[in-house]
Every structure is written in C-alpha cells, then in structure tokens.
Design an enzyme around this catalytic site. Structure first.
Site, PDB file in Angstrom:
ATOM      1  N   ARG A 128      -9.416 -11.842  -0.249  1.00  0.00           N
ATOM      2  CA  ARG A 128      -8.600 -10.567  -0.064  1.00  0.00           C
ATOM      3  C   ARG A 128      -7.132 -10.686  -0.294  1.00  0.00           C
ATOM      4  NH1 ARG A 128      -8.777  -7.535   4.898  1.00  0.00           N
ATOM      5  NH2 ARG A 128      -8.509  -5.497   3.715  1.00  0.00           N
ATOM      6  N   LYS A 193     -14.212 -19.339  10.736  1.00  0.00           N
ATOM      7  CA  LYS A 193     -14.433 -18.842   9.317  1.00  0.00           C
ATOM      8  C   LYS A 193     -15.664 -19.533   8.830  1.00  0.00           C
ATOM      9  CE  LYS A 193     -12.572 -16.422   5.456  1.00  0.00           C
ATOM     10  NZ  LYS A 193     -11.498 -15.549   4.688  1.00  0.00           N
ATOM     11  N   ARG A 328      -6.555  -8.919  13.422  1.00  0.00           N
ATOM     12  CA  ARG A 328      -6.591 -10.132  14.078  1.00  0.00           C
ATOM     13  C   ARG A 328      -6.934 -10.013  15.636  1.00  0.00           C
ATOM     14  NH1 ARG A 328      -0.988 -11.442  11.265  1.00  0.00           N
ATOM     15  NH2 ARG A 328      -1.787 -11.338   8.884  1.00  0.00           N
TER      16      ARG A 328
END
Length: 333
Positions: A128, A193, A328
C-alpha cells in the site's frame, strides 16, 4: 529484457539449480559445466546476491547457499489443485506480479477468474501507498490472482478484508496457526507482520470491475537480507510452522481465496464481519489513525458490515474507510 540480459539470467537460473541443494560447488567446476571463466561465475554470483540470495564463499570449497532452496514448479503445483482449477503460472523474476496481470488486462488479454501468477522474485514488488515489498528470490510467496465483479467498483468495498480472512483461514486449517488481521490489508503472526494484500481495480463504477489481487506471504525470509530492507517487525511461516512446501501453499491459497470470493459475491462483506472482528489485531486496543500529517487517537472496535473501521474517539464511534489511512497501535496509552 535484452538478449544479453536474457542469456545472463539463463546462466543464473542454471547456477541456482546447481546450488539449490545447499552443497558447496567450486567456481572452476561451475565454470566447466557452463563453459565460463571463474571470473564470469563470480560476476553471476554477485548478481544472484542482488536478487536476495544469501551466498557463502569459502576458499578451497567454493560457493554454497545459506540454506537449500525449494523452487516453485508449475508441474508440482498442478498435483495439489482440484481438477478443473484455473491455471497457476510460475515465473522466475518479474517487476511485480500485480503489474504483470494489470498489463495483460490493459492489452485486452482474456483471463479466467481465479487465474494466478506466482514469481520466485520481484524487482519492484510493492504494498500500500507505493511502499516497497521486499521480494528475495525463492524465499517467500509472491502471487497475484485475477477476479471480476459484475456489480462494479463499489461492490469491491471490504474486499482486502475478505482476502485477509481467506489467508487467515488457510493458515489456521493447514498449519494450525492463530493469525491476526490488521485493517485493512495485513496478516500478522505472533504480533509481527506475516503477509499483506494489495488489490488493484480496473473498471467502471456501475459496470463490470476487474480485479488483480496481490498477496505476499513470508515463508522463509533470509534474515540478513530482511535486516537491510524491512523496517518493521516481521515473521515467516517457517518460524511459526516449520518446513513447508511452497507449491502446496500456493495451490491451497488459490482455492481458499476462490471459495471466499464466491461467498463474497453472494452475500457481500456482511458475511465476513464477525470473522474479521474475532481475528482483529487491535480489537479493543488503543490505536492511532494516520492520514498525512493528521492523527486521530481512539479505541478500535473492529469493522462494520461494509468493512469500515470503527474507532471510538472522545466518547463517539466514528467510521473510516481505506484510502491513505494507516492504522497503528497507540503506544501512548
């Protein structure tokens, strides 16, 4: 790609096939096999390192990969696919699997729903906001799938969350993992992640919408390469689940995504709302929404029936959708 680049890449592919078993091979032996000088072999080895391969060079022994490689194979992938499945094409190195499929759409090529392109490496992989997606050779899974929606671009709202649910379900069923989903397009394992989704659209607001669904999954990320290129905590499937077969992984990923996309076509995102929310990385947690220089702090309450993010700010719940927003954890709370 020029003829010279093509021949250079053909030589490098042959070198990879020799080195894939993780054993030492001397520069002179490799040179004999490929009818090249040791200097030329050394130059090609440097190029392989640029693709993210970690090589050891030991005097008197030669070259060895830091770890053996399991290469993708279209022939092996077919064995894991149900009969009649859409094709999964395998490329060695591309700029971006998403870009390759988008170029085909722009040329007017006919693609089948569920058709996939998977590559060993990407030179300009992206996530992104145009961020670089680090794509070392034969380490992870870089895949793009073609799909189309008859109801137009508006019907695609929440689609990245649907693909996140599909990936999470695959990881749960095949590898007994407990992944978490981060709105709008990331999959986490053990708080780090693990995978990401990038969906690109082509079509009219009220007509048929063509989609390229990009997915990147960390499988066996080279640690040294990752240190140089990745600026956030990450984890890979091998760390979480042990050794696995990437050919099997891509075949199962295709089927899982097709199943959930068909369900999405019939029932919309509402059918996925609870499935996303129970896996939501930030459910009930303090978060910050960042849009350019603006920041909003609040508490995350998952997503609504359209896939909008729900954040409680100053006692009031507000809805937010994709665009340039970044979500976040809020460390100040």
């Amino acid at each position: 790609m020029t003829l010279q680049q093509q021949s250079g890449w053909q030589i490098q592919q042959q070198l990879i096939r020799y080195l894939a078993d993780g054993q030492f091979y001397s520069g002179s032996w490799l040179g004999e096999q490929l009818q090249l000088s040791r200097t030329a072999i050394a130059n090609h080895m440097q190029q392989l390192e640029q693709f993210g391969l970690e090589l050891f060079k030991v005097k008197g022994k030669g070259y060895r990969l830091a770890q053996p490689l399991q290469l993708l194979s279209a022939e092996k992938i077919v064995h894991f696919q149900p009969p009649g499945s859409a094709q999964i094409e395998v490329e060695s190195i591309v700029d971006s699997t998403n870009s390759q499929l988008m170029q085909r759409l722009q040329r007017g090529d006919k693609l089948l729903k569920g058709q996939c392109l998977v590559a060993e490496a990407q030179t300009t992989g992206r996530g992104r906001h145009g961020r670089v997606w680090h794509s070392p050779f034969a380490a992870n899974l870089y895949c793009s799938m073609y799909w189309q929606l008859e109801q137009g671009i508006q019907a695609a709202m929440g689609l990245s969350l649907v693909i996140g649910v599909a990936v999470a379900e695959l990881l749960e069923q095949q590898y007994q993992l407990k992944p978490a989903l981060k709105w709008p397009n990331d999959i986490y394992g053990d708080g780090k992640k693990l995978a990401g989704v990038l969906i690109e659209l082509s079509g009219q607001s009220d007509g048929q919408c063509q989609l390229v669904i990009g997915m990147g999954i960390n499988v066996q990320m080279p640690a040294q390469s990752a240190l140089q290129h990745i600026g956030q905590p990450w984890i890979d499937l091998t760390t979480l689940a042990g050794a696995l077969d990437r050919n099997q992984l891509i075949a199962h990923l295709q089927q899982c995504c097709i199943k959930q996309l068909q369900r999405f076509e019939q029932h919309g995102f509402q059918a996925f709302q609870s499935e996303f929310n129970r896996r939501d990385l930030f459910q009930g947690q303090p978060v910050r929404l960042v849009q350019g220089t603006q920041q909003i702090s609040g508490t995350c309450h998952g997503v609504d029936a359209q896939g909008n993010l729900i954040v409680e700010h100053q006692g009031k719940k507000q809805l937010y959708h994709g665009g340039e927003l970044s979500l976040r954890a809020d460390a100040q709370h």
